[in-house]
Design a protein around this motif. Structure first.
Motif, PDB file in Angstrom:
ATOM      1  N   SER A 179       0.818  -1.220   0.000  1.00 56.01           N
ATOM      2  CA  SER A 179       0.000   0.000   0.000  1.00 56.01           C
ATOM      3  C   SER A 179       0.848   1.265   0.000  1.00 56.01           C
ATOM      4  CB  SER A 179      -0.927   0.002   1.224  1.00 56.01           C
ATOM      5  OG  SER A 179      -0.171   0.006   2.422  1.00 56.01           O
ATOM      6  N   VAL A 180       2.130   1.163   0.391  1.00 54.80           N
ATOM      7  CA  VAL A 180       3.000   2.335   0.425  1.00 54.80           C
ATOM      8  C   VAL A 180       3.148   2.945  -0.965  1.00 54.80           C
ATOM      9  CG1 VAL A 180       5.379   3.098   0.816  1.00 54.80           C
ATOM     10  CG2 VAL A 180       4.256   1.621   2.473  1.00 54.80           C
ATOM     11  N   VAL A 202       2.432   3.485 -13.576  1.00 51.55           N
ATOM     12  CA  VAL A 202       2.789   4.488 -14.582  1.00 51.55           C
ATOM     13  C   VAL A 202       2.772   5.876 -13.964  1.00 51.55           C
ATOM     14  CG1 VAL A 202       2.077   5.570 -16.751  1.00 51.55           C
ATOM     15  CG2 VAL A 202       1.975   3.071 -16.498  1.00 51.55           C
ATOM     16  N   LEU A 203       1.721   6.176 -13.208  1.00 49.16           N
ATOM     17  CA  LEU A 203       1.629   7.471 -12.533  1.00 49.16           C
ATOM     18  C   LEU A 203       2.743   7.636 -11.507  1.00 49.16           C
ATOM     19  CD1 LEU A 203       0.112  10.105 -12.037  1.00 49.16           C
ATOM     20  CD2 LEU A 203      -1.407   8.863 -10.471  1.00 49.16           C
ATOM     21  N   ALA A 251       5.920   9.727  -3.922  1.00 48.49           N
ATOM     22  CA  ALA A 251       5.022   9.540  -5.064  1.00 48.49           C
ATOM     23  C   ALA A 251       3.975   8.484  -4.749  1.00 48.49           C
ATOM     24  CB  ALA A 251       5.826   9.143  -6.300  1.00 48.49           C
ATOM     25  N   GLY A 252       4.365   7.416  -4.047  1.00 48.88           N
ATOM     26  CA  GLY A 252       3.428   6.366  -3.668  1.00 48.88           C
ATOM     27  C   GLY A 252       2.344   6.871  -2.739  1.00 48.88           C
ATOM     28  N   ALA A 255       1.196   9.885  -2.706  1.00 53.05           N
ATOM     29  CA  ALA A 255       0.282  10.681  -3.531  1.00 53.05           C
ATOM     30  C   ALA A 255      -0.661   9.777  -4.323  1.00 53.05           C
ATOM     31  CB  ALA A 255       1.089  11.570  -4.482  1.00 53.05           C
ATOM     32  N   VAL A 256      -0.118   8.706  -4.922  1.00 50.37           N
ATOM     33  CA  VAL A 256      -0.949   7.776  -5.707  1.00 50.37           C
ATOM     34  C   VAL A 256      -1.958   7.077  -4.799  1.00 50.37           C
ATOM     35  CG1 VAL A 256      -0.923   5.663  -7.077  1.00 50.37           C
ATOM     36  CG2 VAL A 256       0.800   7.432  -7.474  1.00 50.37           C
ATOM     37  N   SER A 257      -1.506   6.621  -3.630  1.00 47.53           N
ATOM     38  CA  SER A 257      -2.396   5.926  -2.701  1.00 47.53           C
ATOM     39  C   SER A 257      -3.512   6.845  -2.214  1.00 47.53           C
ATOM     40  CB  SER A 257      -1.590   5.395  -1.517  1.00 47.53           C
ATOM     41  OG  SER A 257      -2.403   4.676  -0.628  1.00 47.53           O
ATOM     42  N   THR A 258      -3.157   8.093  -1.922  1.00 46.34           N
ATOM     43  CA  THR A 258      -4.166   9.060  -1.464  1.00 46.34           C
ATOM     44  C   THR A 258      -5.190   9.347  -2.557  1.00 46.34           C
ATOM     45  OG1 THR A 258      -2.529  10.080   0.006  1.00 46.34           O
ATOM     46  CG2 THR A 258      -4.503  11.361  -0.498  1.00 46.34           C
TER      47      THR A 258
END
Length: 337
Positions: free
Chosen positions: A96-97, A137-138, A155-156, A158-161
């Motif tokens: 999930s990180v 990709v993001l 970055a992870g 941000a993507v997870s949020t």
């Protein structure tokens, strides 16, 4: 790339044989235990085609797929957690990180929200896997050319949020309470009522993901020296990052797609295994794979045996099992990190 050095050592040589035996034991227990207990003789007869039709249906259509999915999902989550903790050099790292779990969940929620999951049983898993790959990709786009694990972690997050916000939006705008209930039920995680079709959907993803994560374990040991140290040992940091991120996205995406969102397995299994190894990241990989399979399948057995009016969700049980164990090991070993 080749790295010289001794292979990873296990502090307890019997660890892998014991974990392998534990996998076999929990697999047999998973197929035999439940509302209707099946003895070994009845299972052998059913597999041989001479048993009772009801027993054969229970074993092959209900419990065998459930057991296989439990083993695959647990193995993939345990292995991913060990890889990410080594690569990111962070004891709190898990799938999930980097947003893989939340992105997979978002894909499944989209399939449920828009009714795409009704088209075919494979649509929900396929959307979950596609969302996990899209998240990677993001992730690369946000992290840019930075080879630092810190860039990937930020970055992870941000993507997870972003994926979590999408899930919350779907729940908030769900057209009726039944749609919201279906989404919430999936998010709690469960491998109940799975079929062999789900097994064949998840299996290729788990095999490919595990192969990518296990391809070069010594690179993780080199990264424990830092980016400059790993580069001096011949590690191609860009290629290693791409391989590991693809492995996590494909493997975790395929596993979560058929099991729902299940947490803590990738977080606590490496912590349980680490004291029994030389603490090098590469030594954790295979034991964590086996340990994750044992933990998740064992938790699923508990789900079936705990007397409740409605069957507990697997994600709830892993959370209750995981938090105390993780806190105990964190307090006991925090000085070793």
């Amino acid at each position: 790339m080749e790295l010289s050095g001794s292979p990873p050592r296990l502090r307890h040589p019997a660890l892998l044989p014991l974990l392998t035996c534990a996998v076999i034991v929990v697999a047999l227990a998973s197929m035999s235990l439940g509302p209707i207990s099946l003895g070994l003789g009845r299972m052998v007869a059913a597999l041989g085609g001479t048993g009772e039709p009801v027993v054969r249906a229970i074993l092959l259509e209900l419990r065998l797929p459930r057991t296989l999915i439990g083993l695959m999902t647990g193995a993939m989550l345990g292995l991913s957690g060990a890889v990410l903790q080594g690569y990111l050099r962070n004891p709190l790292a898990e799938p999930s990180v980097l947003g893989a779990s939340n992105a997979s969940a978002l894909g499944a929620v989209i399939a449920l929200y828009f009714g795409i999951s009704q088209w075919h049983a494979a649509m929900l898993p396929l959307l979950a896997i596609a969302s996990a790959l899209g998240a990677m990709v993001l992730l690369f786009a946000l992290a840019g050319r930075s080879e630092s694990p810190l860039g990937l972690i930020l970055a992870g997050i941000a993507v997870s949020t972003l994926a979590g916000a999408g899930i919350s939006l779907a729940l908030n705008l769900s057209p009726n309470p039944f749609a919201a209930m279906e989404i919430m039920s999936w998010l709690l995680g469960s491998i109940e009522n799975r079929s062999m079709e789900h097994v064949w959907i998840a299996l290729p993803c788990v095999v490919v993901g595990a192969a990518l994560l296990l391809a070069d374990p010594l690179a993780l040991d080199a990264l424990s020296l830092g980016e400059d140290g790993a580069r001096s040992l011949g590690v191609d940091l860009a290629r290693t990052r791409l391989r590991l991120m693809l492995g996590v996205a494909i493997g975790v995406g395929g596993a979560v797609a058929v099991s729902g969102a299940i947490g803590f397995v990738g977080l606590i299994v490496p912590h349980l295994i680490r004291p029994m190894t030389d603490r090098s990241p590469s030594a954790l990989l295979v034991p964590s794979l086996l340990g994750g399979a044992v933990l998740l399948t064992g938790a699923d057995i508990l789900v079936r045996l705990i007397p409740t009016d409605a069957e507990l969700k697997l994600g709830v049980v892993t959370a209750f099992l995981g938090v105390p164990v993780f806190l105990f090991h964190l307090l006991r070993e925090r000085r070793l990190w």
